[in-house]
Enzyme design. Structure first.
Site, short mmCIF file in Angstrom:
data_model
loop_
_atom_site.label_atom_id
_atom_site.label_comp_id
_atom_site.label_asym_id
_atom_site.label_seq_id
_atom_site.Cartn_x
_atom_site.Cartn_y
_atom_site.Cartn_z
N LYS A 78 0.87 -1.19 0.00
CA LYS A 78 0.00 0.00 0.00
C LYS A 78 0.90 1.23 0.00
CE LYS A 78 -3.84 1.83 2.81
NZ LYS A 78 -4.66 1.57 4.02
N SER A 153 -9.44 1.39 3.10
CA SER A 153 -8.64 2.16 2.17
C SER A 153 -7.57 1.34 1.43
CB SER A 153 -7.96 3.31 2.92
OG SER A 153 -7.11 2.79 3.93
N SER A 177 -9.35 -0.96 7.32
CA SER A 177 -8.84 -0.82 5.95
C SER A 177 -8.11 -2.02 5.37
CB SER A 177 -7.93 0.39 5.85
OG SER A 177 -8.70 1.54 5.69
N1 GLN Z 1 -12.78 3.60 6.69
C1 GLN Z 1 -12.15 4.06 7.87
C2 GLN Z 1 -11.84 5.54 7.76
O1 GLN Z 1 -12.20 6.11 6.79
C3 GLN Z 1 -10.94 3.26 8.17
C4 GLN Z 1 -9.77 3.62 7.35
C5 GLN Z 1 -8.56 2.83 7.68
O2 GLN Z 1 -8.62 1.80 8.34
N2 GLN Z 1 -7.42 3.33 7.26
O3 GLN Z 1 -11.25 6.11 8.62
#
Ligand code: GLN
Length: 482
Positions: A78, A153, A177
């Site tokens: 990532k 994400s 994420s």
């Molecule tokens: N969807 C969650 C957010 O928008 C988690 C994102 C993540 O785990 N990086 O914060």
């Protein structure tokens, strides 16, 4: 999935000399060439660098050196994880031109195990989002239905693994994420216990919640990746000193005698019917293999979303202060004053969701509101953690859906609140610091994957992987590809 497609299979073949790391890589690069234009999982493929790494592995083998546990395994990262000399974009325009001056600790460990780093995958800007639609560059498609999001994400990493472009990838999980995109794409995604995997070299979003975790096609590969990247790092002050277990050894244990709890709050009304049925069937499959299943309650779950969406933006507003065009961030045209230049840089460099989070977090931390928001959210976090402690005094693992439904369509959740609510089942593990895995439970009638989430007490990844492996043995979903 045939062994030559999995990380463990590839490593065994390369170590035995039945295939070279370069041959493995070339085959994957061809596949990426063919399929990635349709899916857009990679922000950047570093072909030549990867070839150099693969050749180096092959040379070491030809000299009779002992190769590592990930010998010749192509791994995608990532793009919020630093690789020395490579650009780190975090899916943001603000980092244009930034090249990482050092390898993240996880990257050092992957290299030490002879993995081949292939490139950087797409993500929501600064990992803020659940669909990868917040990337400043492009959207990644779900390999099962290209009209749908891969989740986020870590959507690029999940889609790349699901489409078999790479056997393994790393993502980061602050509120789901790794697990949510794994669920949406039919991959295995593990968020380790807070402190098990070093965060050094991961660009910080919310430092008390962030963890790096693996995305793979099989549970065995998740165990292998975790064994490789886990363990104490003296360069990360929050890293646990505990010796890291050999998670592969845990897999064969089976679930006989294991106590599984089903939290009533995670099977609430309003969730997708098919998701609930598939998840309950998966739990039933574990029950038939000798696990016992009881209902439990995690009563403070109702505070999870509001608490997370105060705490994560608060930490983010502080972490993202460094992108001012001076310390980090591509400076926009200089203004008359320092403050103006900084505002211009941030105004031009950050996308709307990042700005929203910075404003939310700055407000929640501001004088006079701090106790009412940040303080209250911290208290709720404590209650959520206590719920899990109570639950794990009665059961070994908890089983829930990873998300309330399967992958949604692009632009379907354009309201921030609708997007935030889709994290309802994943953020509690981050708030409590406990480990959780998403493992494929099956496909909906429309052919979309659904994930089963398993949660365990801190540092009990062995239990999660054991249960996940038992499910996978009965339902070898990994053989089923988009
Ligand atoms: N969807 C969650 C957010 O928008 C988690 C994102 C993540 O785990 N990086 O914060």
């Amino acid at each position: 999935m045939s062994p030559e497609r999995t990380a463990s299979g590839i490593a065994a073949e390369v170590r035995a000399g039945r295939v070279t790391a370069l041959e493995v890589l070339e085959e994957r690069l061809r596949r990426i060439d063919e399929l990635d234009p349709l899916l857009k999982t990679f922000l950047k493929v570093h072909e030549e660098d990867a070839r150099g790494q693969a050749r180096a592995v092959d040379i070491r083998r030809s000299r009779g050196e002992r190769l590592g546990r990930l010998a010749g395994v192509p791994v995608a990262l990532k793009d919020n994880i630093n690789v020395r000399g490579w650009e780190t974009t975090c899916g943001s325009k603000i980092l244009a031109g930034f090249r990482a001056p050092f390898d993240a600790s996880v990257v050092e460990r992957l290299r030490a195990e002879d993995a081949v780093l292939v490139g950087k995958t797409n993500l929501d800007e600064f990992a803020m989002g659940s669909s990868t639609e917040n990337s400043a560059f492009f959207r990644t498609a779900n390999p099962w239905d290209r009209g749908r999001v891969p989740g986020g994400s870590s959507g690029g990493s999940a889609a790349a693994v699901a489409a078999d472009l790479v056997p393994a990838a790393l993502g980061s999980d602050t509120g789901g994420s790794v697990r949510q995109p794994a669920g949406f794409c039919g991959a295995v995604g593990l968020k380790p216990t807070y402190g098990l995997v070093s965060r050094r070299g991961l660009v910080a979003f919310a430092s008390s919640l962030d963890q790096i975790g693996p995305l793979t096609a099989t549970v065995e590969d998740a165990a292998l990746m975790l064994s490789a990247i886990g363990g104490h790092d003296p360069k990360d002050a929050t890293s646990s000193p505990r010796p890291v277990a050999d998670y592969g050894a845990a897999l064969a244990g089976g679930v006989r005698g294991l106590k599984i709890g089903l939290p009533a709050e995670y099977f609430a009304e309003g969730m997708d019917r098919e998701t609930e049925v598939l998840v309950r069937e998966a739990v039933g499959c574990l029950e038939r293999q000798g696990a016992s299943v009881v209902e439990v309650s995690l009563p403070h779950t109702r505070y999870a979303i509001s608490s997370y969406y105060i705490l994560a933006p608060s930490e983010a507003s502080s972490n993202l202060a460094r992108y001012d065009g001076l310390r980090y961030g591509a400076p926009a045209a200089a203004g008359a004053t320092l403050a103006e230049s900084c505002a211009a840089t941030r105004g031009a460099g950050f996308g709307p969701e990042v700005k929203r989070r910075i404003m939310l977090g700055t407000f929640a931390l501001s004088e006079g509101y701090h106790e009412a928001y940040y303080g209250a959210a911290q208290k709720a976090r404590g209650l959520i953690r206590r719920d899990f402690e109570d639950a794990f005094s009665k059961v070994d693992v908890l089983a829930t859906p990873t998300s309330p439904g399967p992958a949604f369509r692009f632009d379907e959740k354009s309201e921030p609140m609708a997007m935030y609510l889709s994290d309802i089942f994943t953020i509690t593990a981050n708030l409590a610091g406990i480990p959780a895995v998403s493992v494929p439970a099956g496909l909906t009638a429309a052919g979309l994957p659904v994930g089963l989430q398993l949660l365990a007490d801190s540092f009990r990844e062995d239990l999660l992987l054991r249960a996940a492996a038992a499910l996978e043995r009965e339902r070898p979903f990994a053989r089923c590809r988009p």
